[in-house]
Motif scaffolding. Structure first.
Motif, PDB file in Angstrom:
ATOM      1  N   GLU A  23      -8.618  -5.158 -35.347  1.00 30.75           N
ATOM      2  CA  GLU A  23      -7.794  -4.762 -36.505  1.00 30.75           C
ATOM      3  C   GLU A  23      -6.622  -5.710 -36.721  1.00 30.75           C
ATOM      4  N   VAL A  24      -6.011  -6.226 -35.622  1.00 32.92           N
ATOM      5  CA  VAL A  24      -4.862  -7.119 -35.816  1.00 32.92           C
ATOM      6  C   VAL A  24      -5.279  -8.555 -36.107  1.00 32.92           C
ATOM      7  N   GLY A  25      -6.574  -8.875 -35.905  1.00 28.78           N
ATOM      8  CA  GLY A  25      -7.035 -10.212 -36.283  1.00 28.78           C
ATOM      9  C   GLY A  25      -7.697 -11.030 -35.193  1.00 28.78           C
ATOM     10  N   PHE A  26      -7.754 -10.519 -33.957  1.00 29.30           N
ATOM     11  CA  PHE A  26      -8.463 -11.268 -32.907  1.00 29.30           C
ATOM     12  C   PHE A  26      -9.941 -11.400 -33.296  1.00 29.30           C
ATOM     13  N   ARG A  27     -10.474 -12.618 -33.139  1.00 28.22           N
ATOM     14  CA  ARG A  27     -11.881 -12.855 -33.433  1.00 28.22           C
ATOM     15  C   ARG A  27     -12.587 -13.571 -32.279  1.00 28.22           C
ATOM     16  N   HIS A  28     -11.944 -13.622 -31.151  1.00 25.86           N
ATOM     17  CA  HIS A  28     -12.500 -14.254 -29.945  1.00 25.86           C
ATOM     18  C   HIS A  28     -12.353 -13.243 -28.811  1.00 25.86           C
ATOM     19  N   PHE A  29     -13.490 -12.845 -28.226  1.00 30.29           N
ATOM     20  CA  PHE A  29     -13.486 -11.821 -27.184  1.00 30.29           C
ATOM     21  C   PHE A  29     -14.186 -12.348 -25.938  1.00 30.29           C
ATOM     22  N   ASP A  30     -13.500 -12.211 -24.814  1.00 31.64           N
ATOM     23  CA  ASP A  30     -14.002 -12.703 -23.542  1.00 31.64           C
ATOM     24  C   ASP A  30     -14.473 -11.521 -22.695  1.00 31.64           C
ATOM     25  N   CYS A  31     -15.757 -11.518 -22.373  1.00 31.53           N
ATOM     26  CA  CYS A  31     -16.373 -10.398 -21.663  1.00 31.53           C
ATOM     27  C   CYS A  31     -17.008 -10.916 -20.361  1.00 31.53           C
ATOM     28  N   ALA A  32     -17.567 -10.000 -19.580  1.00 32.32           N
ATOM     29  CA  ALA A  32     -18.243 -10.397 -18.348  1.00 32.32           C
ATOM     30  C   ALA A  32     -19.047  -9.229 -17.811  1.00 32.32           C
ATOM     31  N   GLU A  33     -20.213  -9.523 -17.241  1.00 28.28           N
ATOM     32  CA  GLU A  33     -20.976  -8.436 -16.622  1.00 28.28           C
ATOM     33  C   GLU A  33     -20.179  -7.814 -15.480  1.00 28.28           C
ATOM     34  N   ARG A  34     -19.358  -8.623 -14.814  1.00 28.41           N
ATOM     35  CA  ARG A  34     -18.567  -8.141 -13.671  1.00 28.41           C
ATOM     36  C   ARG A  34     -17.562  -7.059 -14.077  1.00 28.41           C
ATOM     37  N   TYR A  35     -17.141  -7.066 -15.336  1.00 27.46           N
ATOM     38  CA  TYR A  35     -16.143  -6.084 -15.776  1.00 27.46           C
ATOM     39  C   TYR A  35     -16.734  -4.692 -15.961  1.00 27.46           C
ATOM     40  N   ARG A  36     -18.054  -4.607 -16.033  1.00 23.57           N
ATOM     41  CA  ARG A  36     -18.769  -3.329 -16.132  1.00 23.57           C
ATOM     42  C   ARG A  36     -18.374  -2.516 -17.372  1.00 23.57           C
ATOM     43  N   ASN A  37     -18.017  -3.180 -18.441  1.00 22.13           N
ATOM     44  CA  ASN A  37     -17.634  -2.433 -19.649  1.00 22.13           C
ATOM     45  C   ASN A  37     -18.196  -3.060 -20.922  1.00 22.13           C
ATOM     46  N   GLU A  38     -19.231  -3.896 -20.776  1.00 19.88           N
ATOM     47  CA  GLU A  38     -19.788  -4.569 -21.962  1.00 19.88           C
ATOM     48  C   GLU A  38     -20.315  -3.562 -22.986  1.00 19.88           C
ATOM     49  N   GLU A  39     -20.824  -2.430 -22.530  1.00 18.09           N
ATOM     50  CA  GLU A  39     -21.364  -1.445 -23.469  1.00 18.09           C
ATOM     51  C   GLU A  39     -20.267  -0.891 -24.379  1.00 18.09           C
ATOM     52  N   ALA A  40     -19.092  -0.628 -23.817  1.00 18.94           N
ATOM     53  CA  ALA A  40     -17.971  -0.122 -24.621  1.00 18.94           C
ATOM     54  C   ALA A  40     -17.520  -1.166 -25.639  1.00 18.94           C
ATOM     55  N   ILE A  41     -17.546  -2.432 -25.237  1.00 16.52           N
ATOM     56  CA  ILE A  41     -17.186  -3.529 -26.154  1.00 16.52           C
ATOM     57  C   ILE A  41     -18.214  -3.598 -27.280  1.00 16.52           C
ATOM     58  N   GLY A  42     -19.490  -3.507 -26.906  1.00 15.06           N
ATOM     59  CA  GLY A  42     -20.549  -3.514 -27.915  1.00 15.06           C
ATOM     60  C   GLY A  42     -20.412  -2.378 -28.913  1.00 15.06           C
ATOM     61  N   ASP A  43     -20.012  -1.208 -28.437  1.00 14.62           N
ATOM     62  CA  ASP A  43     -19.800  -0.065 -29.339  1.00 14.62           C
ATOM     63  C   ASP A  43     -18.686  -0.364 -30.345  1.00 14.62           C
ATOM     64  N   ALA A  44     -17.595  -0.972 -29.849  1.00 17.10           N
ATOM     65  CA  ALA A  44     -16.474  -1.309 -30.741  1.00 17.10           C
ATOM     66  C   ALA A  44     -16.897  -2.355 -31.767  1.00 17.10           C
ATOM     67  N   PHE A  45     -17.658  -3.345 -31.320  1.00 17.02           N
ATOM     68  CA  PHE A  45     -18.161  -4.369 -32.248  1.00 17.02           C
ATOM     69  C   PHE A  45     -19.019  -3.718 -33.335  1.00 17.02           C
ATOM     70  N   GLN A  46     -19.981  -2.905 -32.909  1.00 16.38           N
ATOM     71  CA  GLN A  46     -20.911  -2.318 -33.873  1.00 16.38           C
ATOM     72  C   GLN A  46     -20.201  -1.433 -34.884  1.00 16.38           C
ATOM     73  N   ALA A  47     -19.204  -0.693 -34.427  1.00 10.81           N
ATOM     74  CA  ALA A  47     -18.456   0.163 -35.354  1.00 10.81           C
ATOM     75  C   ALA A  47     -17.771  -0.681 -36.424  1.00 10.81           C
ATOM     76  N   ALA A  48     -17.193  -1.815 -36.008  1.00  9.82           N
ATOM     77  CA  ALA A  48     -16.509  -2.698 -36.966  1.00  9.82           C
ATOM     78  C   ALA A  48     -17.505  -3.379 -37.897  1.00  9.82           C
ATOM     79  N   PHE A  49     -18.645  -3.828 -37.345  1.00  7.47           N
ATOM     80  CA  PHE A  49     -19.650  -4.503 -38.176  1.00  7.47           C
ATOM     81  C   PHE A  49     -20.239  -3.533 -39.201  1.00  7.47           C
ATOM     82  N   GLN A  50     -20.537  -2.313 -38.751  1.00  5.54           N
ATOM     83  CA  GLN A  50     -21.151  -1.338 -39.650  1.00  5.54           C
ATOM     84  C   GLN A  50     -20.177  -0.841 -40.711  1.00  5.54           C
ATOM     85  N   ALA A  51     -18.897  -0.816 -40.352  1.00  6.25           N
ATOM     86  CA  ALA A  51     -17.882  -0.405 -41.337  1.00  6.25           C
ATOM     87  C   ALA A  51     -17.611  -1.504 -42.358  1.00  6.25           C
TER      88      ALA A  51
END
Length: 293
Positions: free
Chosen positions: A25-53
């Protein structure tokens, strides 16, 4: 790769989704993720909500994720990559990064230890072999670019010398207390983006944001010490990652302005502290080093 990146090392999945949504929402367009963080699914949910909206387009978001140490063997790279893509709900990854140069014993345990509590490394694979497996991901068109993280200049030179596809990005700890000028010069020479993590010093002691050079510049230009440190990172030609779960801080970390040239020089010449806060480059185990006064 946009210079301002949002890091997603946030333990709680609900907080992760909220933070990624706020960052979008504030304008970040670069996101750094990792399998080690164990939260990629939550990030994917946020992405999809923004893309679908329709508020953000997929092609405007630069998605980086990382191969963990237990998946360095070439036959494990593609399955690990595909699992990250599925969790992130994206067809392509803009940059796929080897999380550290250290191979751990392959398996489901991300932190394999022996009976004495020591990390079990994997001597059956070289970093060069892992790199070749990443090159094949680019050949297949699923990874647009590939990179390395937590790597020394010496090791980076080896990979660059032998690589068929050169690294696009190198993610390392870097801030005014650890400017990594020699590494940055090498990256510039070879067209590699230096991506700085912990650009604010991770709140460690000594506290970068209390440094008199930084605070004086902040007062002069009407910005916070954090905004000064991030502007310094961008102006010297690096990309940077910041992480927060607080919307006002996420907003502040994106709201940076160009510093006067004399301020850039003051930071380079006036700060003599040189300190590394994260020991991952020596062990492959991420972790900030607690310091006792």
């Amino acid at each position: 790769m946009p210079a301002a990146g949002f890091g997603t090392l946030i333990p709680d999945p609900v907080a992760t989704r909220q933070a990624v949504t706020a960052a979008l929402e504030v304008g970040f367009r670069h996101f750094d993720c990792a399998e080690r963080y164990r939260n990629e699914e939550a990030i994917g949910d946020a992405f999809q909500a923004a893309f679908q909206a329709g508020t953000v387009r997929r092609e405007d978001v630069f998605v980086t994720t990382k191969l963990w140490n237990t998946n360095h063997r070439p036959e494990r790279v593609k399955p690990a990559f595909d699992a990250s893509r599925r969790r992130l709900k994206v067809d392509t990854v803009d940059c796929y990064i080897i999380h550290t140069p250290f191979a751990f014993r392959p398996g489901d345990d991300q932190d394999p230890r022996d009976a004495d509590g020591k990390v079990v490394y994997d001597s059956g694979v070289t970093l060069g072999e892992t790199w070749q497996a990443l090159e094949r991901l680019v050949d297949e068109g699923h990874a647009k670019s590939i990179g390395l993280s937590d790597i020394t200049l010496e090791k980076l030179r080896e990979i660059v010398a032998g690589a068929r596809i050169k690294p696009s990005a190198v993610q390392v700890e870097s801030h005014p207390y650890l400017p990594e000028w020699e590494l940055l010069d090498f990256c510039r020479e070879h067209g590699i983006v230096l991506l700085a993590f912990a650009p604010l010093g991770h709140g460690m002691d000594p506290n970068l944001l209390e440094d008199p050079v930084i605070t004086a510049i902040a007062q002069r230009v009407g910005k916070t010490p954090a905004q000064v440190a991030l502007a310094w990172a961008a102006q010297r030609g690096t990309a940077f990652l910041t992480t927060s779960t607080k919307p006002e801080r996420i907003r502040g970390n994106f709201d940076i302005s160009t510093l006067p040239e004399d301020a850039m020089q003051q930071i380079r010449d006036g700060i003599t502290t040189n300190i590394r806060f994260n020991s991952v480059v020596t062990t492959g185990v991420p972790g900030f080093i607690p310091r006792v006064r």
